[in-house]
Design a protein around this motif. Structure first.
Motif, PDB file in Angstrom:
ATOM      1  N   SER A 223      36.257 -59.851 -46.584  1.00 31.57           N
ATOM      2  CA  SER A 223      37.186 -58.716 -46.550  1.00 31.57           C
ATOM      3  C   SER A 223      38.523 -59.087 -45.928  1.00 31.57           C
ATOM      4  O   SER A 223      39.253 -58.234 -45.442  1.00 31.57           O
ATOM      5  N   GLN A 227      40.444 -59.756 -50.431  1.00 34.20           N
ATOM      6  CA  GLN A 227      39.592 -58.589 -50.677  1.00 34.20           C
ATOM      7  C   GLN A 227      39.977 -57.853 -51.953  1.00 34.20           C
ATOM      8  O   GLN A 227      39.128 -57.240 -52.612  1.00 34.20           O
ATOM      9  N   LEU A 231      37.347 -56.660 -54.874  1.00 34.49           N
ATOM     10  CA  LEU A 231      37.345 -55.314 -55.434  1.00 34.49           C
ATOM     11  C   LEU A 231      37.642 -55.349 -56.931  1.00 34.49           C
ATOM     12  O   LEU A 231      37.068 -54.572 -57.706  1.00 34.49           O
ATOM     13  N   LEU A 234      34.465 -55.957 -58.753  1.00 27.82           N
ATOM     14  CA  LEU A 234      33.625 -54.755 -58.809  1.00 27.82           C
ATOM     15  C   LEU A 234      34.188 -53.748 -59.808  1.00 27.82           C
ATOM     16  O   LEU A 234      33.427 -53.049 -60.502  1.00 27.82           O
ATOM     17  N   TYR A 264      31.541 -51.019 -52.369  1.00 36.64           N
ATOM     18  CA  TYR A 264      31.937 -52.059 -51.420  1.00 36.64           C
ATOM     19  C   TYR A 264      31.824 -51.535 -49.988  1.00 36.64           C
ATOM     20  O   TYR A 264      31.236 -52.189 -49.096  1.00 36.64           O
TER      21      TYR A 264
END
Length: 453
Positions: A223, A227, A231, A234, A264
Motif C-alpha cells: 500500500s 497502490q 487497485l 482489482l 482492498y
C-alpha cells in the motif's frame, strides 16, 4: 560491351547487398534510411573504409526489484561494446524509477540530456510534454514492433506514434507458500481462483498465538509506492480500466473501482487477513520470503529474488478473478532523447536492438524475473528449458492474455500521487471509499482539463 554489362550488374548486386538485412526481433529491425548516404559512400570503391568515430552514450537506469541488476546492466553494456567497439555505453544507476525520472528531467531541462534511459512506461506523456523524446515510429521497421506483446506496446504509444521500446516489463501475480498451504489443509497445487476463494484461503492461512496476536498473515498487498497499480488490477478484475488511451481521461470513481477499493480495504479492516494500514512495497517480498505472510500480490519482477531467497516451495498464479482475470502491465521502457547528435541516436537505436534480441530478452527474464517482452524470447532454447524446469516463470507470460495498459496520463506523477494518497487514506480509515475515489476523480479532472481542449 559484355564486360561492361557484367561490371554494371556486379555493382548493382553489391549495392543491394549493402542495403539488405532482416527486420524482425531475430535480426535487424532498425530503419537504415538515416544512414543511406554513409552506406553509398562506403561502397564507392574504398577498399578499406575509414573506421567509425568513437561514440559514448550515457544510459540512465533504475532498480525497482531485488537482485544484482546493476551487474546485469554492466555486462550487457560490456557485451555490446565487444560487438561494437566504436560504441561505449556508460550505465548510470540513478536510484528508483522516481529518482531516475527526476534526474532525467533535470538533465533535459538543463540542456544536458542523457542519450537513452529506462523509465516507467507510464512517464510517456510527461516526457512528451517537455518535448524530450525522439519519436521511434520510423526509426524501426514496423515488423520490429509487431514482435512485442501487444499489451506491452500499448504504453509505448501516443496515438499511432511509438515513443519507446518495451524492456523490463511486468505484471502483478499472486505468490503463495506451498508449505503454509499444506499446514492449513489447502491444496498446495491449487491457488485461489477468485476473490471469494482468496478471502477464504487468507482466513485459513492467518495464524494467531494464544494471546490473539497474529504471527502469520494470510495475505499482503502493498500500500505504498504503487497502490494505484494494485487497485487498478482489482478494478480490471471487476470489469473496467481506469484510464483512456490518450492520457487525457481517468475513471477513478466508477462503480467497479469502488467495488475494487472496498475489497482492498476490507481485507485488512474487516476480514483481518492482511495487516491494516501501510504495507511498504519493499517489505512485502521480505515478509513473504521470511514466512510472515503466506500469500502476496507483487510484481513478477521479483520472481528471481523469491526463487533465490525462499527456503520453501512456492507457487505463482494469476491474480484471482472477480468478474474476470486481469492485471495492468508495469515496468520500464527504453527511451531515446531528442536533443542529442544524430550519430548518438543511431548508436542508441543499435543498443536497443541489441537488448531486444530474443536470446538477450530470454536471459534478462531469467536473471531478473521480468516478463520476456516478445513471444520470440519464449521460443529460445534458453527460456524453453528455464520454463520447463521452473514453471512459475510462465505464469506472467500466460496472464498477458488478460493484461491491460497501466495508468498513464499527462502530469502522471501528480495524478498517481494524489490517487495513491487517497487510496492510502481509505486503507487507513481516514476516508471512506466513496470520498477517496470521488476526490481523486475531481482532483484529476482539474489537472487534466486543459489537455482536453
Amino acid at each position: 560491351m559484355k564486360k561492361l554489362s557484367f561490371l554494371l550488374i556486379a555493382f548493382v548486386l553489391i549495392l543491394s547487398a549493402c542495403g539488405g538485412g532482416t527486420s524482425n526481433n531475430g535480426g535487424s529491425g532498425v530503419n537504415r534510411a538515416a544512414s543511406t548516404q554513409n552506406t553509398s559512400e562506403a561502397s564507392g570503391g574504398t577498399e578499406n573504409p575509414p573506421a567509425e568515430e568513437p561514440v559514448e552514450l550515457s544510459f540512465y537506469f533504475p532498480v525497482a526489484v531485488g537482485g544484482p541488476i546493476t551487474s546485469f546492466i554492466d555486462k550487457l553494456a560490456a557485451d555490446f561494446h565487444t560487438e561494437n567497439p566504436s560504441i561505449t555505453i556508460k550505465p548510470v544507476y540513478a536510484g528508483s524509477y522516481q529518482d531516475t525520472m527526476t534526474k532525467v528531467v533535470t538533465a533535459v531541462q538543463g540542456g544536458n540530456s542523457p542519450d537513452l534511459a529506462v523509465l516507467l512506461s507510464t512517464e510517456l506523456y510527461s516526457l512528451l510534454e517537455i518535448n524530450a523524446l525522439e519519436e521511434l515510429t520510423t526509426r524501426f521497421e514496423p515488423v520490429y514492433f509487431d514482435g512485442f506483446y501487444e499489451a506491452f506496446m500499448s504504453n509505448t504509444k501516443a496515438g499511432d506514434q511509438v515513443w519507446s521500446v518495451p524492456f523490463q516489463r511486468s505484471t502483478i501475480v499472486l505468490y503463495y507458500n506451498k508449505d503454509k498451504f499444506k499446514a492449513a489443509n489447502l491444496d498446495p497445487e491449487q491457488a485461489p481462483a477468485n476473490w471469494d476463494e482468496l478471502r477464504d484461503y487468507a482466513q485459513k492461512l492467518t495464524v494467531k498465538d494464544g494471546s490473539g496476536k497474529v504471527t502469520q498473515w494470510g495475505l499482503e498487498i502493498p500500500s505504498t509506492g504503487y497502490q494505484y497499480w494494485m487497485l487498478q488490477a482489482l478494478a480490471l478484475q471487476t470489469g473496467t480500466n481506469i484510464v483512456s488511451n490518450d492520457g487525457k481521461e481517468v475513471y477513478l470513481n466508477k462503480p467497479e473501482v469502488k467495488e475494487a477499493l472496498q475489497f482492498y480495504v476490507d481485507l485488512g479492516r474487516k476480514d483481518k487477513v492482511m495487516p491494516e494500514g501501510v504495507l511498504e512495497w519493499a517489505t512485502v517480498p521480505s515478509d513473504f520470503i521470511s514466512g510472515k505472510t503466506a500469500m502476496m500480490f507483487h510484481t513478477t519482477g521479483n520472481l528471481s529474488k523469491v526463487k533465490a531467497d525462499a527456503s520453501f516451495d512456492f507457487g505463482v498464479a494469476y491474480l484471482p478473478a472477480n468478474k474476470t482475470y486481469g492485471s495492468p502491465t508495469g515496468g520500464g521502457n527504453l527511451y531515446v532523447f531528442k536533443d542529442i547528435p544524430e550519430e548518438r541516436k543511431q548508436a542508441a537505436l543499435k543498443f536497443i536492438e541489441f537488448l531486444t534480441q530474443p536470446e538477450r530478452v530470454a536471459q534478462w527474464s531469467i536473471d531478473t524475473g521480468y516478463v520476456g517482452t516478445t513471444p520470440a524470447a519464449y521460443e529460445t532454447e534458453l527460456l524453453k528449458k528455464y520454463v520447463a524446469d521452473f514453471p512459475q516463470a510462465a505464469v506472467a507470460r500466460d496472464q498477458m492474455e488478460y493484461a491491460s495498459s497501466e495508468l498513464s496520463t499527462y502530469q502522471n506523477g501528480q495524478i498517481t500521487k494524489l490517487f495513491n494518497d487517497n487510496i492510502q487514506a481509505a486503507l487507513l480509515g481516514n476516508m471512506t471509499v466513496e470520498e477517496a475515489l470521488d476526490q481523486s476523480q475531481q482532483q484529476a479532472d482539474e489537472i487534466l482539463q486543459k489537455y482536453r481542449k
